[in-house]
Enzyme design. Structure first.
Site, PDB file in Angstrom:
ATOM      1  N   ASN A  73      51.724  91.295  95.498  1.00  5.97           N
ATOM      2  CA  ASN A  73      51.328  89.892  95.451  1.00  5.97           C
ATOM      3  C   ASN A  73      49.883  89.751  94.962  1.00  5.97           C
ATOM      4  O   ASN A  73      48.995  89.367  95.706  1.00  5.97           O
ATOM      5  CB  ASN A  73      51.495  89.273  96.844  1.00  5.97           C
ATOM      6  N   GLU A 101      61.474  80.155  90.919  1.00  4.78           N
ATOM      7  CA  GLU A 101      61.739  80.553  92.313  1.00  4.78           C
ATOM      8  C   GLU A 101      62.075  79.328  93.171  1.00  4.78           C
ATOM      9  O   GLU A 101      61.353  78.954  94.079  1.00  4.78           O
ATOM     10  CB  GLU A 101      60.519  81.316  92.850  1.00  4.78           C
ATOM     11  N   TYR A 113      53.698  84.967 107.481  1.00  6.46           N
ATOM     12  CA  TYR A 113      54.429  84.966 106.217  1.00  6.46           C
ATOM     13  C   TYR A 113      54.505  86.369 105.628  1.00  6.46           C
ATOM     14  O   TYR A 113      53.519  87.097 105.546  1.00  6.46           O
ATOM     15  CB  TYR A 113      53.757  84.021 105.211  1.00  6.46           C
ATOM     16  N   GLN A 121      23.328  76.216  47.087  1.00  5.28           N
ATOM     17  CA  GLN A 121      23.695  76.633  48.440  1.00  5.28           C
ATOM     18  C   GLN A 121      24.914  77.549  48.383  1.00  5.28           C
ATOM     19  O   GLN A 121      25.822  77.329  47.583  1.00  5.28           O
ATOM     20  CB  GLN A 121      24.026  75.410  49.306  1.00  5.28           C
TER      21      GLN A 121
END
EC number: 4.3.1.24
Length: 718
Positions: free
Chosen positions: A262, A486, A110, A350
Site C-alpha cells: 500500500n 474497486e 483497517y 536577427q
C-alpha cells in the site's frame, strides 16, 4: 527542531511532536520547498551526479534523493550498496509491536481485522491469513509470456521501487518487522530482482498489484519469480539462496502485507530515474543550443544578461547565462562577427527564433523539471501507506497518503517539458540541415565531394521528425484519464506509474533526438573547418592566377586588370564555398559567374583601354578562366586530402571553444566519424555510438567539462 520527549515515546527520531513555536516556523512546509530550490540548476545537477557515483546509499527514511534511487536502479550491488540506519530499528519495531498488541487487545483496525477497500465492512480475527489472501488476490498482473512485447516492469524500475519502499517503511509508521526490510535490502545488494508486471496499477491505493509481487517473493508464493545478476530466472527458493537470506520465507504478521503493497514506491521510483536523466538532458539542451549558435554564425547578443533580467524568470536567466558562457570568447563567434561586419546584409539582422529565443524557450522547461524533481524527492521520503501507526498517540490513522497525485502531476509536467525541449531541438536541427537557413553549410550537411551522390543527414531529418512527432504525442497528459476503480472506492486515482512510464518513454525519445543532433553538430563543426580551409585555398588560388594572368600585359607592362584581384577576393569571401566546391570552375556555379562579373565591370570602366587588345580586360577573361580551371580543382582536392589526413593548413576552431569537450568526446573517445557518402558507415551507426554512451552515463563528464569554468552568474553588464 527540538523534540518534545513527553509525547513522542514511539517515534523519538521523528519531528511530529514539536514545540509550538518551532512548529509555527514552517507548519505547511512551504519554506522547506522554497529552500530546496536555492542555488543554480547546474549546481544541483552536479550534486546529483556526485551522489549517483557514491558507492553506498544509507537509508534513514528522510534523506533519499532521486540520484540515489537512479544509482541503485541502474547499477548492481557490486557497484553500489544499500545500508539501513540502525537508528531506525526501534521505531520500526515499535509500530510492529503496536499492531500485534492491538490484535491481542481486540482493537479493530483497517487491513488488520477488516477487509480491504470497498469491502472493509468485513471482519476477521485471522490477521495472518488475511495478509496472505491480500497478496494472493493482488497477484493479478499479466506478464505476457509468448508475446513479442514484454509485459514485465524493467528490472531497474523494480530496484528503484524496492529502495523507495524500504525508505518509507524505515520511518516506523507502517507496522512491519525490520527483518523484512533487511531481506529486501539483501535482494538489492545481491542483485536479485523480483519480476513485477508492467501494467495493472493506478497508484491510488498505492501500486498494489506490482508491489504484491515483491511481497509474493518474500512469502515464497509458487508463482513468484526473480532474475539473478546475469538475467537468469529464479524461483523464490533460489532467489533467497542467492541473496543469502537464510531465515526462510516470511509468514506475514497482521498489517505487514498491507505495509508492503500500500504505497507509491513503483511510480515514484521510476519517476526518480526519469528525473535524473531529465535534469541532465535539460543541461545538454542548453549546451547544444550554444553550439548551434556557434556553427550557425549566430549573433551572441541574444544571451545578454539585461534582456533576461528584465523577464525575471530564473530558468531563462540561467539558460542564457550558460549559453553566454559557452559563446564568450568562442572562436566561431569572433569569426562570425567579422563576417557580419564585412557584409551586414548577407544574413537577417536577427537570428530565427530557434536560436534567438532558446533561453526563453528552455527556461520554463528547466523550472518545471526542477520543481518536479523536488516534488518526487518529497514523495520518496514520505510515509505513503494506510493506515499509519502513530505509536506516540496510541492510534491508527486512516488517511490517503497512498494517493500518488504528486507523481502523476509531476510526470505529466515533466513529459510536457521534455516535449518542448525536443521541439526546440528539432527546429534547430531543421535549420542546420537546410542550406536556405544555415549560413553556408551544405544541404543536409553533406560531407562528400559529390553532393549528387551524398545526401548526408536527409534520412536523419526524417527520423528526427518521427521522434519529435511521437514525443509531442506523449506530451498529452495521463492524469485526465482516470477511471473509477474497486467498486467505486478508488473513484479518483493518480495513474502515477502510468505517467512515469510514459515519461520514461519521452526521455528515451529525447535521447534519440539528442544523439542525432549532437552528431549533426559535430558534422557542422567539421564542415566549418573544411569551409575555412577550402576558402583559404580558393582565395590563394584566385590570387595566384590573378597575379599570373592579370598583372602583366603582352609587352611586359603593368596591366589595368591587376586592380581586379582585390574585388575577386571579396567575391570569394562573400560566396558560400559549398555552393560551388564540388565543381568550382563550372560556368553554372556562382564563383565563376561572379569572378567574371568583376572583370566585366572593370572592363566597362576601361573604355579607352578596351580599344587596344594589349590593354583590354575583356581579352584577359578567357585566359584567367582557363588558368583557374587548371589550378583551382587540384588545389581544392589537395586541401580536402590534407584535412582528411589530419594535416589541415588551418586548425579546427572548435579547439579554442568551451564546447570542445563534447566534440572531442564524440570524435575521439566514441570514434563517431565525419559522415560522407564516400564511406561505408551509415549515419545510424554513428548515432548509436552516442546514444549508447548517453545511456551509460558517459556523456555527463564531457558535458559538465564544457561548463567547468562557469562561476554561476551571467557576465557583468558594462
Amino acid at each position: 527542531m527540538e523534540y518534545a520527549n513527553e509525547n513522542c515515546n514511539g517515534h523519538a527520531s521523528q519531528d511530529i511532536c514539536v514545540k509550538g513555536h518551532d512548529q509555527q516556523l514552517d507548519p505547511l512546509n512551504w519554506n522547506m520547498a522554497a529552500d530546496a530550490l536555492k542555488g543554480s540548476h547546474l549546481d544541483e545537477v552536479k550534486r546529483m551526479v556526485k551522489e549517483f557515483r557514491k558507492p553506498v546509499v544509507r537509508l534513514g527514511g528522510e534523506t533519499l534523493t532521486v540520484a540515489q534511487v537512479a544509482a541503485i536502479a541502474s547499477q548492481s550491488g557490486t557497484d553500489v550498496t544499500v545500508q539501513l540506519s540502525e537508528a531506525s530499528r526501534a521505531g520500526v519495531k515499535a509500530s510492529s509491536d503496536w499492531v500485534l498488541q492491538g490484535m491481542i487487545n481486540g482493537t479493530d483496525s483497517y487491513g488488520v481485522t477488516t477487509g480491504f477497500g470497498a469491502t472493509s465492512h468485513r471482519r476477521t480475527k485471522e490477521g495472518a491469513a488475511l495478509q496472505k489472501e491480500l497478496i494472493r488476490f493482488l497477484n493479478a498482473g499479466i506478464f505476457g509470456n509468448g508475446t513479442e512485447s514484454s509485459h514485465t516492469l524493467p528490472h531497474s524500475a523494480t530496484r528503484a521501487a524496492m529502495l523507495v519502499r524500504i525508505n518509507t517503511l524505515l520511518q516506523g509508521y507502517s507496522g512491519i518487522r525490520f527483518e523484512i526490510l533487511e531481506a529486501i535490502t539483501k535482494l538489492l545488494n545481491n542483485n536479485i530482482t523480483p519480476c513485477l508486471p508492467l501494467r495493472g496499477t493506478i497508484t491510488a491505493s498505492g501500486d498494489l498489484v506490482p508491489l504484491s509481487y515483491i511481497a509474493g517473493l518474500l512469502t515464497g508464493r509458487p508463482n513468484s519469480k526473480a532474475t539473478g545478476p546475469n538475467g537468469e530466472l529464479l524461483d523464490a527458493v533460489k532467489a533467497f539462496q542467492r541473496a543469502g537470506i537464510d531465515t526462510g520465507f516470511f509468514e506475514l504478521q497482521p498489517k505487514e502485507g498491507l505495509a508492503l503493497v500500500n504505497g507509491t514506491a513503483v511510480g515514484s521510483g521510476l519517476a526518480s530515474m526519469v528525473l535524473f536523466d531529465a535534469n541532465i538532458l535539460a543541461v545538454l539542451s542548453e549546451v547544444l543550443s550554444a553550439i548551434f549558435a556557434e556553427v550557425m554564425q549566430g549573433k551572441p547578443e541574444f544571451t545578454d544578461y539585461l534582456t533576461h533580467k528584465l523577464k525575471h524568470h530564473p530558468g531563462q536567466i540561467e539558460a542564457a547565462a550558460i549559453m553566454e558562457h559557452i559563446l564568450d570568447g568562442s572562436s566561431y563567434v569572433k569569426e562570425a562577427k567579422i563576417v557580419h561586419e564585412m557584409d551586414p546584409l548577407q544574413k537577417p539582422k536577427q537570428d530565427r527564433y530557434a536560436l534567438r529565443t532558446s533561453p526563453q524557450w528552455l527556461g520554463p522547461q528547466i523550472e518545471v523539471i526542477r520543481a518536479a524533481t523536488k516534488m518526487i524527492e518529497r514523495e520518496i521520503n514520505s510515509v505513503n501507506d494506510n493506515p499509519l501507526i502513530d505509536v506516540s498517540r496510541n492510534k491508527a490513522l486512516h488517511g490517503g497518503n497512498f494517493q500518488g497525485t504528486p507523481i502523476g502531476v509531476s510526470m505529466d509536467n515533466t513529459r510536457l517539458a521534455l516535449a518542448s525541449i525536443g521541439k526546440l531541438m528539432f527546429a534547430q536541427f531543421s535549420e542546420l540541415v537546410n542550406d536556405y537557413y544555415n549560413n553556408g553549410l551544405p544541404s543536409n550537411l553533406t560531407g562528400g565531394r559529390n553532393p549528387s551522390l551524398d545526401y548526408g543527414f536527409k534520412g536523419a531529418e526524417i527520423a528526427m521528425a518521427s521522434y519529435c512527432s511521437e514525443l509531442q504525442f506523449l506530451a498529452n497528459p495521463v492524469t485526465n484519464h482516470v477511471q473509477s476503480a474497486e467498486q467505486h472506492n478508488q473513484d479518483v486515482n493518480s495513474l502515477g506509474l502510468i505517467s512515469s512510464r510514459k515519461t520514461a518513454e519521452a526521455v528515451d525519445i529525447l535521447k534519440l533526438m539528442s544523439s542525432t543532433y549532437l552528431v549533426a553538430l559535430c558534422q557542422a563543426i567539421d564542415l566549418r573547418h573544411l569551409e575555412e580551409n577550402l576558402k583559404a585555398t580558393v582565395k590563394n588560388s584566385v590570387s595566384l592566377v590573378a597575379k599570373k594572368v592579370l598583372t602583366i600585359g603582352e609587352k611586359g607592362e603593368l596591366h589595368h586588370s591587376r586592380f581586379c584581384e582585390k574585388d575577386m577576393l571579396k567575391v570569394v569571401d562573400r560566396e558560400y564555398i559549398f555552393a560551388y566546391a564540388d565543381d568550382a570552375c563550372s560556368a553554372t556555379y556562382p564563383l565563376m559567374q561572379k569572378l567574371r562579373q568583376v572583370l566585366v565591370d572593370r572592363a566597362l570602366l576601361n573604355v579607352d583601354g578596351e580599344k587596344d587588345s594589349s590593354t583590354s580586360i575583356f581579352q584577359k577573361i578567357k585566359a584567367f578562366e582557363e588558368e583557374l580551371k587548371v589550378v583551382l580543382p587540384k588545389e581544392i582536392e589537395r586541401a580536402r586530402s590534407d584535412l582528411e589526413q589530419g594535416k589541415p593548413a588551418i586548425p579546427n576552431r572548435i579547439q579554442e571553444c568551451r564546447s570542445y569537450p563534447l566534440y572531442k568526446f564524440v570524435r575521439e573517445e566514441l570514434k563517431a566519424n565525419y559522415l560522407t557518402g564516400e564511406k561505408v558507415q551509415s549515419p545510424g551507426e554513428e548515432f548509436d555510438k552516442v546514444f549508447t554512451a548517453m545511456n551509460e552515463g558517459k556523456l555527463v563528464d564531457p558535458l559538465l567539462n564544457c561548463l567547468k569554468e562557469w562561476n554561476g552568474a551571467p557576465l557583468p553588464l558594462c
